[in-house]
Write an enzyme that holds these catalytic residues in place. Structure first.
Site, PDB file in Angstrom:
ATOM      1  N   HIS C 218      15.173   1.428   0.820  1.00 59.24           N
ATOM      2  CA  HIS C 218      16.361   1.787   1.545  1.00 59.24           C
ATOM      3  C   HIS C 218      17.336   2.574   0.590  1.00 59.24           C
ATOM      4  CE1 HIS C 218      16.626  -1.117   5.154  1.00 59.24           C
ATOM      5  NE2 HIS C 218      15.188  -0.875   4.910  1.00 59.24           N
ATOM      6  N   SER C 222      12.419   5.417   4.526  1.00 58.84           N
ATOM      7  CA  SER C 222      10.964   5.592   4.666  1.00 58.84           C
ATOM      8  C   SER C 222      10.362   6.972   4.682  1.00 58.84           C
ATOM      9  CB  SER C 222      10.553   4.635   5.952  1.00 58.84           C
ATOM     10  OG  SER C 222      10.892   3.437   5.765  1.00 58.84           O
ATOM     11  N   LYS C 246       9.745  -1.649  18.230  1.00 58.22           N
ATOM     12  CA  LYS C 246       8.396  -1.423  18.001  1.00 58.22           C
ATOM     13  C   LYS C 246       7.511  -2.370  17.170  1.00 58.22           C
ATOM     14  CE  LYS C 246       5.487   2.808  16.866  1.00 58.22           C
ATOM     15  NZ  LYS C 246       5.599   4.096  16.651  1.00 58.22           N
ATOM     16  N   ASP C 247       8.368  -2.806  16.021  1.00 60.85           N
ATOM     17  CA  ASP C 247       7.791  -3.683  15.067  1.00 60.85           C
ATOM     18  C   ASP C 247       7.353  -4.941  15.887  1.00 60.85           C
ATOM     19  OD1 ASP C 247       7.763  -2.064  12.931  1.00 60.85           O
ATOM     20  OD2 ASP C 247       9.566  -2.618  12.033  1.00 60.85           O
TER      21      ASP C 247
END
Lengths: 265, 188, 411
Positions: C218, C222, C246-247
């Site tokens: 962080h 990413s 989405k995860d």
């Protein structure tokens, strides 16, 4: 987004399938002749144990195998899972005595209780080995899980004996078979210490089933498969529910995900 | 998290979107609860533990006035072969003197309603904080009511195992038992 | 950390605000998992960090419950595991989840590692993030190895014997180290006891390193499939709800495959010999480690020298630590590296070949094949990567993430 995803899924599926095939072929390639595949009632995602066969198999175990092989992880009470009533189990074990300690610490024989594990034929490993030419007969509690090809192997061993006079001279030479040796098609190295345990009419089935060698071998394999994994039916039942649930939840998550991303694509 | 609905896009119909979100969340919550259950259930007594939860005791060797302690479900069980005097004493106590009123007769009845007042069978765990009271062995202090005495906090029980004095709130617990013959009792 | 993004959130709930004023956990969650700006162009490979986290939590949860019923003693371990299967309420379920969970944790982590390598996520300024990842991988291997010993079957015992004996290759002190590891003169009860203690401890250390891994992630955010840094808000989306959803979907799909194994083939990834109780006097005919160790096992056996084999095996992991400095290319993502892309794909094939070699008895053509595959493995990192980075001409990079997304949409 949709199309590439579907394609990716297809591709990964194909890769997974290919690696499975490779894996299976790889396993099949090693070792001695592998036992022929037989259809078992407990196979497949919905397969269950054939209770009648397993009960007959218990009879075969009790009257034949139990003379040498222990089944130390199974308790008499477990037989109720095969469809026997509690009273039937008590009836079965009424003549069995087990060794225990009394209140003064002295060893005593007492009648077996349903909570007892199956009585072992020998008091310990060393005694079992001593009584069997130096090699203790293996415990059969998880034997179906502990051998490659599982039930097919067990059935193969029980039916795979070849008498000495039926062997080819080449086989006799290659494996150095003597007249007293037991030759088994599916045993690694072929020479097995166990003499052919089953034969036609070795037991008399109470339900009138004809006790052929094949029948006895199949029945005792069914019983041992149950003994190896008594919760198998529960596992598959739970699995169907869990996977249906996960598919539903994955579908909804996908819908939510698409909705959230609608303005970004 | 704190304000998820404000960050989501405004394109699709908000009612439909909220419904889908809530339905998915609800299904997820059901799944989480279903996952939690096997983890909790795992710590319950196992099948082999349950199968051992009854024992059979031979009463023959216990003489009148004697008591034995046997282990049942990991706890001591007191079996006392009471004398005539002890039975009389227990039956004579008026209910008004008992913090946890219970007749002696009720405490010596097996699950088949058979009453054998000479046999008092109780779990030997003080109902205060779980100590094992004294009084089962010859020579133990029996407390001022001739039954049992808990050394931890001074609770006294009478010859029927009922609490008479001290901090314990309840009588010593009588487990389920059944006389399977004159000389045999099955506990549990 | 990450003080740069966004204004501090305002909480309407009084209790939340009170706590947050004293212990800013809600601000932290808000900042790091809600408004956190994340590149908008992740593909499904970016799911595997979340999937690995879910597997770690699942492994710890099932492991703690299993430990409440397991007995770490050579005479009782095997039976206590079978008792979990047979008598403990739903014990079979927890055990099958744990046993297959190890495999699926490794599947997730291997895909996660591949993603990091293919898209150059290890390159500056994410070198420490990558190194922490390799530390997690090492800790996972140690944990998995010790966990496999606990059921005390034949593979448990002989796996423990063979792997601990690796340390005997160390000159002079090797033998003493092995005796120290065993707490005796062979793998025995003291070994089982300490392996159990460490198998219980290490996962919590993994959790700690994972926390550092996330903190490091962080700082710079990413990486993404293009390997170029976000240049402004048009390149990013808030982590929630875009990537949480989405995860979530990715995790569900992964769990379906996992459940397929747990419920319909729980022993497929294991070995039948581990259902035979450990016998120190009889070695099984063909011993193999669990599938996730096979490539490294093949490297060990490829070198016909005891110390050399052990060094090669540890070297295969050690080389990952210096990966960020071996890569000399100025672009991150293989998407824009026309030549290295194929070497990277070949490395995947090479590792799979090593895995297959590791599962075979060390004889016949498997020996030269595993030697060739080992050679490529090291050549990839030590030769191809440094040299190719200098000579390869990367494809033109898109001006921004948003541009690359729009271009893709137009195609």
């Amino acid at each position: 987004m949709r199309k590439p995803f579907a394609r990716n899924l297809l591709v990964s599926g194909a890769i997974a399938l290919a690696s499975f095939t490779v894996g299976t072929v790889a396993i099949a390639a090693g070792g001695t002749e592998h036992p022929p595949h037989r259809h078992w009632h407990f196979q497949g995602p919905f397969g269950t144990f054939d209770r009648a066969a397993a009960q007959r198999g218990f009879q075969v175990y009790q009257e034949v195998c139990a003379a040498c092989h222990s089944l130390s992880l199974v308790a008499y009470r477990n037989l109720t899972e095969l469809g026997l009533t509690e009273n039937q189990v008590k009836g079965l074990i009424k003549d069995i005595t087990v060794t225990d300690l009394n209140d003064e610490g002295a060893p005593v024989d007492r009648p077996a209780r349903p909570s007892d594990r199956f009585k072992k034929p020998f008091p310990n490993q060393a005694a079992a080995a001593a009584a069997n030419n130096g090699k203790a007969p293996p415990d059969l509690s998880v034997i179906v899980k502990a051998r490659e090809y599982g039930p097919d192997y067990i059935y193969g061993i029980l039916t795979g004996y070849v008498p000495y006079d039926k062997l080819t001279p080449a086989q006799i030479k290659e494996f150095d078979v003597k007249k007293d040796d037991n030759f088994n098609k599916y045993f690694p190295g072929h020479k097995i210490a166990m003499a052919p345990p089953l034969s036609d009419d070795k037991v008399t089935y109470a339900d009138g089933t004809k006790a052929t060698l094949d029948q006895e071998a199949a029945d005792v394999t069914e019983f041992l498969a149950w003994a190896s994994e008594p919760h198998m039916e529960d596992r598959k039942r739970t699995g169907v529910r869990v996977i249906l649930f996960l598919i539903a939840l994955a579908g909804m998550m996908y819908a939510v995900k698409r909705m959230v991303w609608a303005d970004k694509h | 998290m704190a304000s998820s609905s404000t960050t989501a896009n405004g394109h699709s119909d908000p009612t439909r979107r909220d419904f889908l979100m809530v339905a998915t969340g609800a299904l997820g919550a059901v799944g989480a609860a279903a996952v939690a259950w096997p983890f909790i259930n795992n710590l319950n007594p196992a099948a082999d533990t349950l199968a051992l939860s009854t024992i059979e005791v031979n009463l023959q060797p216990i003489a009148v006035g004697q008591a034995v302690t046997v282990k049942w479900r990991g706890k001591p069980v007191f079996i006392r072969h009471r004398t005539e005097a002890e039975i009389k004493e227990a039956e004579a106590v008026p209910m008004s003197q008992l913090p946890d009123p219970e007749t002696d007769n009720k405490r010596v009845t097996d699950t088949a309603k058979k009453v054998r007042p000479e046999w008092l069978i109780m779990i030997g765990v003080c109902t205060h904080l779980g100590c094992v009271p004294l009084g089962n062995k010859a020579g133990d202090p029996k407390g001022e009511f001739g039954g049992w005495f808990c050394p931890c906090h001074g609770s006294s029980y009478d010859t029927s195992g009922r609490i008479r004095k001290g901090p314990a709130p309840k009588n010593l617990v009588v487990p389920d038992y059944l006389f399977t013959s004159d000389a045999l009792v099955r506990i549990g | 950390m990450a003080s740069s993004h966004g204004t501090p959130p305002v909480f309407n709930n009084k209790v939340v605000a009170w706590i947050d004023h004293r212990l800013p956990i809600f601000s932290y969650i808000e900042k790091e998992y809600h408004t956190f700006p994340t590149p908008r162009n992740f593909n499904y490979f970016w799911n595997f960090g979340a999937i690995a986290t879910v597997m770690l939590v699942l492994m710890i949860a099932t492991g703690i419950v299993l430990a409440t019923n397991y007995t770490p003693h050579v005479l009782m371990a095997f039976d206590s595991v079978e008792r979990i299967d047979r008598d403990v309420p739903q014990g079979w379920l927890i055990r099958d989840l744990h046993m297959n969970g190890a495999s699926f944790f490794f599947i997730a982590v291997y895909i996660h590692i591949f993603r990091g390598m293919y898209y150059g996520s290890y390159k500056a300024p994410r070198e420490l993030l990558w190194i922490l990842g390799v530390v997690i991988f090492l800790l996972m291997m140690a944990t998995a190895f010790m966990g496999y010993v606990l059921p005390w079957g034949q593979m448990s015992f002989w796996g423990a014997t063979v792997i601990t004996n690796l340390f005997s290759a160390i000159p002079i002190v090797g033998e003493s180290i092995v005796t120290w590891l065993w707490g005796g003169f062979a793998v025995d009860n003291p070994t089982l006891n300490r392996f159990f203690a460490l198998h219980y401890l290490l996962p919590f250390i993994i959790v700690g390193v994972v926390a550092l891994h996330v903190v490091a992630l962080h700082v710079h955010g990413s990486n993404n499939p293009t390997g170029i840094d976000p240049k402004g808000p048009q390149d990013t989306v808030p982590f929630h709800p875009y990537y949480t959803m989405k995860d979530g979907f990715g995790v569900m799909v992964f769990l379906i495959v996992y459940a397929g194994f747990v419920f319909f083939a729980p022993d497929y990834l294991g070995h039948p010999d581990n259902y035979i109780p450990a016998d120190p006097l009889v070695t099984p005919a063909h011993i193999v480690p669990e599938w996730y160790f096979l490539p490294f096992y093949a490297i060990l056996r490829a070198i016909p020298d005891k110390l050399g084999g052990v060094l090669a095996m540890f070297g295969a992991i050690a080389v990952l630590f210096i990966l960020p400095w071996l890569d000399t290319s100025r672009v991150r993502s293989c998407t824009f590296r026309p030549i290295y892309k194929w070497f990277m794909m070949f490395l995947v094939v090479d590792v799979i070949v090593l895995g297959i070699c590791g599962s075979k008895p060390p004889e016949g053509f498997w020996v030269p094949l595993s030697q060739l595959a080992t050679l490529y493995y090291f050549a990839h990192f030590l030769v191809v990567l440094p040299i190719l980075g200098k000579i390869e001409r990367p494809l033109p990079l898109p001006p921004s993430i948003a541009d690359s997304v729009l271009k893709k949409k137009a195609v």
